[in-house]
Design a protein around this motif. Structure first.
Motif, PDB file in Angstrom:
ATOM      1  N   GLU A 204       0.932  -1.125  -0.107  1.00 39.38           N
ATOM      2  CA  GLU A 204      -0.019   0.041   0.157  1.00 39.38           C
ATOM      3  C   GLU A 204       0.754   1.300  -0.061  1.00 39.38           C
ATOM      4  O   GLU A 204       0.612   2.246  -0.764  1.00 39.38           O
ATOM      5  CB  GLU A 204      -0.919   0.027   1.227  1.00 39.38           C
ATOM      6  N   GLU A 205       1.833   1.114   0.624  1.00 38.87           N
ATOM      7  CA  GLU A 205       2.866   2.397   0.925  1.00 38.87           C
ATOM      8  C   GLU A 205       3.689   2.481  -0.519  1.00 38.87           C
ATOM      9  O   GLU A 205       3.669   3.709  -0.954  1.00 38.87           O
ATOM     10  CB  GLU A 205       3.723   2.140   2.183  1.00 38.87           C
ATOM     11  N   ALA A 206       4.008   1.475  -1.302  1.00 39.36           N
ATOM     12  CA  ALA A 206       4.340   1.556  -2.592  1.00 39.36           C
ATOM     13  C   ALA A 206       3.503   1.786  -3.597  1.00 39.36           C
ATOM     14  O   ALA A 206       4.045   2.149  -4.849  1.00 39.36           O
ATOM     15  CB  ALA A 206       5.235   0.315  -2.836  1.00 39.36           C
ATOM     16  N   ASP A 207       2.227   2.030  -3.317  1.00 39.59           N
ATOM     17  CA  ASP A 207       1.316   2.317  -4.242  1.00 39.59           C
ATOM     18  C   ASP A 207       1.180   1.312  -5.323  1.00 39.59           C
ATOM     19  O   ASP A 207       0.635   1.520  -6.339  1.00 39.59           O
ATOM     20  CB  ASP A 207       1.478   3.649  -4.988  1.00 39.59           C
ATOM     21  N   PHE A 208       1.129   0.031  -4.736  1.00 34.61           N
ATOM     22  CA  PHE A 208       0.864  -1.161  -5.551  1.00 34.61           C
ATOM     23  C   PHE A 208      -0.746  -1.798  -5.392  1.00 34.61           C
ATOM     24  O   PHE A 208      -1.060  -2.321  -6.381  1.00 34.61           O
ATOM     25  CB  PHE A 208       1.786  -2.380  -5.375  1.00 34.61           C
TER      26      PHE A 208
ATOM     27  N   PHE B 259      -8.781  -3.154  -1.530  1.00 33.65           N
ATOM     28  CA  PHE B 259      -9.592  -2.832  -2.386  1.00 33.65           C
ATOM     29  C   PHE B 259      -9.323  -3.057  -3.812  1.00 33.65           C
ATOM     30  O   PHE B 259     -10.231  -3.601  -4.609  1.00 33.65           O
ATOM     31  CB  PHE B 259     -10.186  -1.379  -2.307  1.00 33.65           C
ATOM     32  N   HIS B 260      -8.105  -2.648  -4.397  1.00 32.48           N
ATOM     33  CA  HIS B 260      -7.854  -2.953  -5.829  1.00 32.48           C
ATOM     34  C   HIS B 260      -6.386  -2.712  -5.971  1.00 32.48           C
ATOM     35  O   HIS B 260      -5.685  -2.284  -5.137  1.00 32.48           O
ATOM     36  CB  HIS B 260      -8.832  -2.350  -6.841  1.00 32.48           C
ATOM     37  N   ILE B 261      -6.009  -3.316  -6.911  1.00 26.52           N
ATOM     38  CA  ILE B 261      -4.574  -3.200  -7.367  1.00 26.52           C
ATOM     39  C   ILE B 261      -4.260  -1.875  -8.101  1.00 26.52           C
ATOM     40  O   ILE B 261      -5.352  -1.562  -9.078  1.00 26.52           O
ATOM     41  CB  ILE B 261      -3.989  -4.425  -8.168  1.00 26.52           C
ATOM     42  N   THR B 262      -3.358  -1.222  -8.033  1.00 26.37           N
ATOM     43  CA  THR B 262      -3.298   0.039  -8.722  1.00 26.37           C
ATOM     44  C   THR B 262      -2.653  -0.109 -10.161  1.00 26.37           C
ATOM     45  O   THR B 262      -2.090  -1.207 -10.419  1.00 26.37           O
ATOM     46  CB  THR B 262      -2.406   1.028  -7.927  1.00 26.37           C
ATOM     47  N   TYR B 263      -2.703   0.796 -10.804  1.00 26.10           N
ATOM     48  CA  TYR B 263      -1.829   0.558 -12.285  1.00 26.10           C
ATOM     49  C   TYR B 263      -0.299   0.196 -11.857  1.00 26.10           C
ATOM     50  O   TYR B 263       0.061  -0.816 -12.548  1.00 26.10           O
ATOM     51  CB  TYR B 263      -1.807   1.968 -13.380  1.00 26.10           C
ATOM     52  N   SER B 264       0.301   0.909 -11.180  1.00 26.44           N
ATOM     53  CA  SER B 264       1.872   0.546 -10.646  1.00 26.44           C
ATOM     54  C   SER B 264       1.872  -1.081 -10.245  1.00 26.44           C
ATOM     55  O   SER B 264       2.819  -1.643 -10.772  1.00 26.44           O
ATOM     56  CB  SER B 264       2.222   1.394  -9.774  1.00 26.44           C
TER      57      SER B 264
END
Length: 128
Positions: free
Chosen positions: A55-59, A77-82
Motif C-alpha cells: 500500500e505504501e509503494a502504491d501497488f 480494495f484493488h490493485i493500482t496501475y503500478s
C-alpha cells in the motif's frame, strides 16, 4: 522487519485473481484473514507487513486500520496501475525463477530493481 519478495509476489497475484469489479460496478475487497487463509506458509505479521508495504509503494489500494499500537485490520480494495505493471513483469514462473536466482547471488534487491531485472529477462525472452 524484512520484506519477503516471494510473499510480495504471492499476495499481488492473489489480489489480481480475487479482487473483482462486479456488474453493479462495486469492488469486492479482501481482508487480512483472506490472505492468511490462502497462504498459511506466511505468518499473519509477515502478510500484514507485506500488505502495508504494498500500500505504501502504491501497488495496492488498501485501508490500514490501526489499533492497540499496531495494525488492527487491513482491507484491500484493488490493485493500482503500478501494481499491475509490477505483476506483469514478475508473473511468469520462469522469469521469477531467474529474478530470484539473480537476487540470491547479491543478497537482496528493492522492488524497483526487481521490476527492472524482471523486465530485462522478459525482454530477452521475447527476443528469443
Amino acid at each position: 522487519m524484512k520484506l519477503n519478495k516471494d510473499c510480495v509476489r504471492d499476495l499481488l497475484l492473489y489480489c489480481e485473481k480475487a479482487l473483482t469489479l462486479d456488474d453493479s460496478l462495486s469492488w469486492n475487497h479482501l481482508n487480512i484473514q483472506n490472505f492468511c487463509d490462502e497462504f498459511p506458509k506466511y505468518s499473519k505479521s509477515e502478510i500484514a507487513y507485506t500488505l502495508f508495504m504494498l500500500e505504501e509503494a502504491d501497488f495496492i489500494s488498501a485501508n490500514v486500520i490501526p489499533g492497540n499500537g499496531g495494525i488492527c485490520e487491513i482491507i484491500v480494495f484493488h490493485i493500482t496501475y503500478s501494481g499491475h505493471e509490477f505483476i506483469d513483469t514478475i508473473r511468469s514462473n520462469k522469469i521469477w525463477d531467474k529474478v530470484s536466482s539473480a537476487i540470491s547471488s547479491v543478497g537482496s534487491a528493492s522492488l524497483p530493481v526487481i521490476q527492472d531485472l524482471a523486465t530485462h529477462f522478459l525482454i530477452n525472452a521475447l527476443k528469443n
